[in-house]
Structures are given as structure tokens and as C-alpha cells.
Design a protein around this motif. Structure first.
Motif, PDB file in Angstrom:
ATOM      1  N   ARG A 124       5.647 -41.507 -31.545  1.00  0.00           N
ATOM      2  CA  ARG A 124       6.734 -40.561 -31.818  1.00  0.00           C
ATOM      3  C   ARG A 124       8.114 -41.187 -31.605  1.00  0.00           C
ATOM      4  NH1 ARG A 124       8.896 -37.119 -27.933  1.00  0.00           N
ATOM      5  NH2 ARG A 124       8.444 -37.726 -25.792  1.00  0.00           N
ATOM      6  N   CYS A 161      13.541 -32.860 -24.121  1.00  0.00           N
ATOM      7  CA  CYS A 161      12.674 -31.953 -24.866  1.00  0.00           C
ATOM      8  C   CYS A 161      11.370 -31.774 -24.081  1.00  0.00           C
ATOM      9  CB  CYS A 161      12.398 -32.498 -26.263  1.00  0.00           C
ATOM     10  SG  CYS A 161      11.332 -33.945 -26.259  1.00  0.00           S
ATOM     11  N   CYS A 164       9.188 -35.003 -23.772  1.00  0.00           N
ATOM     12  CA  CYS A 164       9.759 -35.994 -22.857  1.00  0.00           C
ATOM     13  C   CYS A 164       9.597 -35.529 -21.416  1.00  0.00           C
ATOM     14  CB  CYS A 164      11.231 -36.239 -23.169  1.00  0.00           C
ATOM     15  SG  CYS A 164      11.478 -37.297 -24.600  1.00  0.00           S
ATOM     16  N   ALA A 182      14.104 -40.706 -23.408  1.00  0.00           N
ATOM     17  CA  ALA A 182      14.690 -40.050 -24.577  1.00  0.00           C
ATOM     18  C   ALA A 182      13.759 -40.206 -25.761  1.00  0.00           C
ATOM     19  CB  ALA A 182      16.038 -40.687 -24.910  1.00  0.00           C
ATOM     20  N   CYS A 183      13.949 -39.361 -26.754  1.00  0.00           N
ATOM     21  CA  CYS A 183      13.192 -39.482 -27.994  1.00  0.00           C
ATOM     22  C   CYS A 183      14.088 -38.997 -29.130  1.00  0.00           C
ATOM     23  CB  CYS A 183      11.895 -38.681 -27.912  1.00  0.00           C
ATOM     24  SG  CYS A 183      12.130 -36.912 -28.146  1.00  0.00           S
ATOM     25  N   CYS A 186      15.467 -35.387 -28.636  1.00  0.00           N
ATOM     26  CA  CYS A 186      16.351 -34.929 -27.564  1.00  0.00           C
ATOM     27  C   CYS A 186      17.377 -35.960 -27.103  1.00  0.00           C
ATOM     28  CB  CYS A 186      15.519 -34.482 -26.372  1.00  0.00           C
ATOM     29  SG  CYS A 186      14.624 -35.824 -25.575  1.00  0.00           S
TER      30      CYS A 186
HETATM   31 ZN   LIG Z   1      12.488 -35.963 -26.136  1.00  0.00          ZN
END
Ligand SMILES: [Zn+2]
Ligand SMILES: [Zn+2]
Length: 761
Positions: A124, A161, A164, A182-183, A186
């Protein structure tokens, strides 16, 4: 209800223990050993409470197999009685400030696990430029306050998020309490701006890659500041970058994707590959490969035997390379140089960057702010023996642990030197060096100094009880130290420059003394108000010291800027060596300069190199500190041998009132005569280096015998010259001496603060 309390092991761990997955490591270990209790980050480090029969095994395991990135300075254990715990938990950090002891981690290059995920289409975080985990990512550059928790970093504005958060909270996950987690859903995002700061709607990284290949100059936000980036194969772009930065000759660093790509342009000595790929990911100075397998712009590092090379250390860098390779078959080579004009601090915010507009065509930026400015570090690794040239990103603010004899009684702020400035905070057995500030004379540099100092005093809890500075009456660092000492009513101690250089070697290697030191560089204010720069010093175990000898004084003219003018120095030195003014014309040196006043009295080795570089014609104009010496070394390295010159040996050493003097005039005369009789400059340069090493060797033997000393310390920027350092070390060791020089700290003026910090009152 005292009988309900349980015997509990309280383990307090100090050192580099936060932000590296220490608590998850303890958590998993505790679960495996069936231990109940807690682990928490504190201002002192990490505290573990362990209940159950396996508690001692947990301690033993921790001592034997600490986590990969941990640098433990101390483990304290005591037995306490606590209420019973039902399981093992990670508990949030208390916010109240407690004892200092925790060490903030330096920034860490993207780890191999994150690199794999970055290019895995099923992950992801596929192609996400801010992927990180407990083993990698930003640290020092995003931390606002301690203890190290997300809400006290510049990541606080990004709300995690759900996914996460789940990773952040699962103890078995690699991202368990990875504060910058982080991703794409978010976390921060990348944006491409034009030079006016307007966003361009596009795939920013892909577009950036195409712009770079099209010859544009991009500002790219890194960990500790912005880089200016362009294609190193593009001659026009490199020329333009030089013009925009106001940088004539000073080398640019190069970023390539892999060690294979490094080998196309440089030799890779043993150990250098490991350094390049280390979590610190410094710029490593490597010998140029001749001929190179890749054609690069000639202006990258002219008249320099080395290139400064670094590998991509953020996911953003990795993605830029991935995109470049879509459009070009040849392995990409990028210039990555600090976004600044000449010697100002590196730009660390969009605002600062756009104040310097005109430096770039586009900006590849993002919305994770930089809390602490930090330049790339530089290490010289042209041999297996690496030395630090600039200690900053990847190392700041990791402390140096002092041996017991060097423990600092009164907490100390050492402000360092004016050039390559770096300050240090010391208390007890630890010295924390700040980031590389650079040339201190601008207001911007002073603000940078004060901001970095504020952070480091907050974090370390070190409240200076004294300030230490240089002896020079006109130094910016000295004025700054005077202001700070007045403001906080602290005693001010002034320490001679070359004494500080040798002290820094002693502190780094835990040498009690007595030692014989040779400190050689461009400039340092002397006790007799002359400009010193090639000093033989004796330092005793009580840290008293004595000047035993030096390069004999010569005079030269004052220059307009802060750099000496090699031609002016050469002319002055030639005349003082008995060369007739009329003879100067033979080498195209201006006779008019012969009548200029020569008010500066100096024993500087840097000026001697300037003079020889100008006489040989190797370098007659210096655009950065040390340029003539580097050019001379480069020329000498290309000569192979100078043994056919067969010159009569001249005696350079004499003694005057117990002071050993090394007379440079016979050297200058010989260099002049050789060049006049058309001996190639490379051979003359090599002869000059070899003769100098011979004279240093002899002088040190003589002084060592006289004072019954077997330990020799070398320091000062002149020893960044490999011909000088390696050959002198080899010969001294051959003569049975123990020889030391700086390694973890710069041997140039960047290491001065360390020496100042351990100077006694
Ligand atoms: Zn995230
Ligand atoms: Zn990672």
C-alpha cells in the motif's frame, strides 16, 4: 496492602535508544520470555519494569543483543516493589521534563525493507515518497521537542489513518511506534512548483525527472534542507548552476543510484561501499576513475583528485532515480548541492528558498516541515582509513563519549571556529556537536547557530556554566561568545586555535598525554599575535602546553576578502627568499605586487601551499578555502615520481632560543628554480610534498627525543591532504611512534569545538 507488591526489576537504559524500535524490541522479548511489566520512553532514555522469573534473562539478552541501531551508553538496574502487572505494555511517555540522558537519533537512510515495499506494486506504500519505519527515516531534522513522540515532531499535523494507526499500535509490526509513520492516505505529499512558487498539476516526480534530463535546475527538498539538482552529464546545466550559486570552482557532490554506478566514475577503496550504504549515508570523497566510464561535465570538481559521492537516502531520491531510468538508458548521475548562495546556510523552508529565487527553475517539495536544518556530511575515504571532513546529517546530534580523564567538570558551550563552524555542548562524559553551520560571518549563519544551540540545550538539558571561544580578537564566533557570556553571566575562556586542534585529537582517542602535536592549517591567532599555522606543540597530562617549534615566520600582504591571494603571497615569499623582483617576470608574476605592503606575519602552512601553487602556476586564484593546496596535491598525484630530480638536500631545521624553526625559504627558492628550468609542475609539486614530509618527520623525531615523548597527534585542515598525511603517518610509525589524528570529528576547523570543550580553566 504492601504484601500485594511484586519484586520488579527496574532497568533504565540511556544512550541512543529512542526512535529505533527499542520498545517494540523489548515488548517482543518480554512476550517471548513470559515477562509482565512495562516499557516507556523517558527523558532519561528507556525505562523497563520487568516482573516474573525471566526478568534477569531479559536483562542479559538486552546486554548481549541490543537492537541494531541502539548505541547504549549505560544500563542501570535496581530492584523495586511495584503492584502486579497483568501483561506487558508499552506506556505513553510522561511529558514532564526529567533528567537529561536520552540521545536524539540522527536521520537514517531508507532501510532495505522499506526499499522493497517502495517498489512492490502490491504494497500500500508502493511509490510513496515518505515510506519509513523504526529502522529508517527522518529523526533529528523533524524533532521539535523531547521525548521523541509524533506530537513533538513536524509530523504532528498529519493525522494517522486507521491502517497506519493499526501498524503503529501493533507491537509485532516493523512500524510499531515509528513516529514519522505515513502512507499515501494520511501522510505528506510531493508537489512540483514553478520558480514563482505556483503548483504545476502533473505527476510531480515523473515531471521532475524529465525536467532534469531536459537540462533544468531543480530545488529538491531533502531531510535537512533543499538541494539544487541537475544532470551531471549536462555541461550547460552545470555551468549555469555554478554561475547561479556564485561558486567558481568548489566541487559539487554527485548522487548515483548504486555502487555499480559509483564504480563507473570512481575507485571504491575497501570500506567505502559500506560507508556509502550506511544509515548515515554521507558524501564520500572517492578518487576519480581515469578515464571514467561515464562522461560527466568537466566543471563538477575541477583540479580535484576526488568526487564527492552519495547514494539516494530518502524514498523521494529513490523515486527520482526510478523515473530518470524510464527516460534514459545510461545510469543517471545527479548533482546534489546545498541550496544556498556561496557560503550561506542551506535553505530549509519554502520561504527561505524563494528568498533565493533565481537559483532554480522548478521546486520539487513537500509538506513535511524541516524542524532542524542539517547539511550532508562529508567523509574522506580515498584510502581504507576514512576521516570525517564535515560532521552533520546522519551523525548530528550523536555525542562523543569521552574517556574518564577528559570528563568535563563544568558544563561547557564551545563555540568553535569561524570557518566550517560547528559548536559543541559538553557535560560529564559527553560532547554533543551541533550541525555544520559553515562560515559564521553572515547574520543568517548566526541565527542558524543560535537556533541549533537552543534545541540542543533543550534536548540535552546541558546548562552551560562557561563559554569557550578562540583567541582571535576579530572572530564572529568570539563576538557571539562574548555576547552569550554577558547575557547569561557565564565566564568566558579563550583557547588558542592550534592547541584546541591537538586537544581534539587527544579527546577523541582518550590520550592523557604528554603528546607531541603538529597542527597545520591556514590561519589561527597566535599568542604573539602573529598568524600561526604550522605549530609543534607539547601538551602535558595536566593540559598545560608549550610551543616547541613552527614554520619560520614570513610576511605577506593583507587580502581584500577572507581568502588569501596566492599571487600576492607568492611574490612576498619569493622576495623574502632572496629572489630579485625582476626575476618574477620569468613566471609571469606581477612585479608591481613586489612593492605592496606586507603587514601579515605568519607561520601558516596554508599560505606556503598558496605560494607554491602560484609559483608553479597550478593555481593563482583561490575561490574557496584550501583550493590551491588541493590543486597542488592533485598535480603531485599525477606526477608519479620525482626521484629523478636528484636535488641536494637542504637543511630546513634550525633552533632559535630553544624554538625549533622550519625555514620555508630554501623550499621556495628551489620551487622557483625548478619551474624556471621548465621542470613540469606535477614533479615540482610532488618534490615539495615529499620534502615537507621529510622535514616534519625530522622535526618531530628531534622534538620527541628532546622531550622523551612517544605519542604524536596530527590535526588541522592541511592534513586533509592525503600525500601529506598518509606519508607522514607512515614514516612516523616506521620510526616507532604512536600516531593519532582526528577521525570521527573533522581535523579541519569543524573539530575545533571539541578541543575547546575539553580545555581546562
Ligand atoms: Zn496512513
Ligand atoms: Zn524502513
Amino acid at each position: 496492602m504492601g504484601d500485594q507488591l511484586r519484586t520488579t526489576l527496574e532497568i533504565t537504559v540511556t544512550g541512543q535508544v529512542q526512535g529505533i524500535g527499542f520498545r517494540p524490541y523489548i515488548y517482543r522479548l518480554a512476550k517471548r520470555l513470559g515477562i509482565r511489566g512495562t516499557v516507556t520512553n523517558t527523558r532519561a532514555g528507556v525505562t523497563i519494569l520487568a516482573q516474573g522469573r525471566g526478568a534477569n534473562r531479559l536483562l542479559a539478552h538486552l546486554q548481549k543483543h541490543p537492537p541494531r541501531l541502539a548505541l547504549i551508553s549505560e544500563i542501570r538496574v535496581r530492584t523495586v516493589r511495584k503492584p502486579p502487572c497483568s501483561g506487558f505494555d508499552i506506556i505513553p511517555s510522561p511529558t514532564s521534563p526529567a533528567k537529561p540522558g536520552v540521545e536524539v537519533l540522527p536521520d537514517l537512510a531508507t532501510c532495505s525493507a522499506c526499499r522493497r515495499e517502495l517498489t512492490d506494486p502490491h504494497n500500500r506504500r508502493y511509490l510513496y515518497p515518505f515510506i519509513n519505519c523504526t529502522q529508517c527515516g527522518p529523526r533529528y531534522t523533524i524533532i521539535l521537542q523531547l521525548p521523541y513522540d509524533r506530537e513533538r515532531t513536524t509530523m504532528r499535523k498529519f493525522r494517522m489513518c486507521e491502517e497506519c494507526q493499526k501498524e503503529y499500535l501493533s507491537p509485532a509490526n516493523r512500524r510499531f511506534h515509528a513516529e514519522p509513520i505515513a502512507c499515501p492516505r494520511c501522510g505528506p505529499a510531493v508537489q512540483l512548483l514553478n520558480k514563482k512558487g505556483r503548483p504545476i498539476s502533473c505527476d510531480p516526480i515523473d515531471k521532475a525527472a524529465r525536467l532534469i534530463l531536459g537540462g533544468k535546475i531543480l530545488a529538491v527538498k531533502g531531510l535537512g534542507g533543499f538541494h539544487l539538482c541537475c544532470d551531471a552529464r549536462n555541461d550547460l546545466a552545470v555551468r549555469r548552476l555554478r554561475r547561479l550559486k556564485g561558486r567558481d570552482q568548489k566541487p559539487f557532490a554527485l548522487m548515483v543510484e548504486s555502487l555499480t554506478a559509483v564504480r563507473n566514475i570512481c575507485h571504491l577503496p575497501a570500506g567505502a561501499g559500506r560507508l556509502l550504504r550506511s544509515p548515515a549515508a554521507p558524501i564520500v570523497l572517492l578518487p576519480k576513475r581515469k578515464p571514467a566510464k561515464a562522461r560527466l561535465a568537466p566543471l563538477i570538481a575541477p583540479h580535484n583528485p576526488a568526487y564527492g559521492i552519495l547514494l539516494p537516502y530518502t524514498p523521494l531520491h529513490l523515486l527520482i532515480f526510478k523515473s530518470l531510468k524510464k527516460y534514459q538508458v545510461k545510469p543517471p548521475v545527479l548533482i546534489m548541492t546545498s541550496a544556498n548562495v556561496s557560503d550561506e546556510p542551506i535553505a530549509a523552508s519554502e520561504e527561505e528558498l524563494f528568498n533565493r529565487s533565481g537559483l532554480f527553475d522548478y521546486v520539487l517539495t513537500h509538506n513535511r516541515e524541516i524542524a532542524n536544518r542539517c547539511d550532508d556530511s562529508v567523509i574522506q575515504a580515498e584510502t581504507a582509513n576514512a576521516i570525517m571532513v564535515r560532521r552533520s546529517r546522519g551523525y548530528t546530534p550523536r555525542p562523543l563519549h569521552l574517556s574518564r580523564v577528559f570528563h568535563v567538570k563544568h558544563p561547557t558551550l564551545a563555540v568553535g571556529a569561524d570557518s566550517k563552524n560547528c559548536f559543541a555542548l559538553a557535560a560529564g562524559g559527553r560532547v554533543f556537536a551541533g550541525p555544520h553551520i559553515g562560515e559564521l560571518e553572515t547574520a543568517a549563519a548566526e541565527r542558524f547557530f543560535l537556533a541549533a544551540l537552543q534545541r540542543l540545550t533543550d534536548w540535552t538539558g546541558i546548562k552551560p556554566a562557561r563559554v569557550v571561544c578562540d583567541l582571535h580578537p576579530d572572530y564572529s564566533s568570539v563576538r557571539l561568545a562574548e555576547t552569550l557570556s554577558r547575557k547569561f553571566q557565564l565566564p568566558l575562556k579563550r583557547v588558542q586555535h592550534h592547541y584546541a586542534h591537538i586537544l581534539s585529537v587527544m579527546a577523541e582517542h582518550g590520550l592523557r598525554g604528554p603528546v607531541l602535536g603538529l597542527a597545520a592549517d591556514g590561519t589561527g591567532y597566535g599568542l604573539d599575535r602573529a598568524i600561526w599555522g604550522c605549530e609543534f606543540l607539547l601538551i602535558n597530562p595536566d593540559r598545560t602546553w608549550k610551543r616547541l617549534g613552527h614554520l619560520a615566520y614570513l610576511r605577506h600582504g593583507a587580502s581584500a576578502g577572507y581568502l588569501a591571494d596566492p599571487v600576492q603571497v607568492a611574490v612576498s615569499y619569493l622576495l623574502q627568499s632572496g629572489i630579485e623582483p625582476g626575476a618574477l617576470r620569468r613566471l609571469g608574476l606581477p612585479v608591481s605586487a613586489a612593492y605592496a605592503p606586507a603587514p601579515v606575519i605568519t607561520s601558516s602552512l596554508g599560505r606556503l601551499f598558496d605560494a607554491v601553487a602560484a609559483i608553479t602556476g597550478v593555481c593563482r586564484r583561490a575561490t574557496f578555502e584550501g583550493e590551491p593546496a588541493i590543486a597542488l596535491e592533485n598535480e603531485a598525484l599525477s606526477a608519479g615520481t620525482a626521484s629523478e630530480l636528484k636535488l641536494a638536500e637542504v637543511e630546513l631545521l634550525s633552533t632559535d632560543e630553544e624554538m625549533l624553526l622550519l625555514d620555508p625559504r630554501p623550499l621556495i627558492r628551489t620551487v622557483f628554480q625548478l619551474i624556471c628550468s621548465r621542470v613540469p609542475a606535477g614533479k615540482v609539486s610532488l618534490w615539495f610534498h615529499q620534502t615537507l614530509v621529510g622535514a616534519f618527520h625530522q622535526a618531530l623525531i628531534r622534538l620527541a627525543e628532546l622531550n622523551q615523548i612517544n605519542t604524536i597527534c596530527l590535526s588541522g585542515g592541511s592534513f586533509q591532504n592525503r600525500l601529506l598525511r598518509l606519508e607522514l603517518v607512515r614514516r612516523l610509525r616506521g620510526s616507532g611512534f604512536r600516531v593519532y589524528h582526528n577521525q570521527e570529528f573533522p581535523l579541519n576547523d569543524g573539530g575545533i569545538a571539541l578541543g575547546q570543550a575539553v580545555a581546562l580553566d
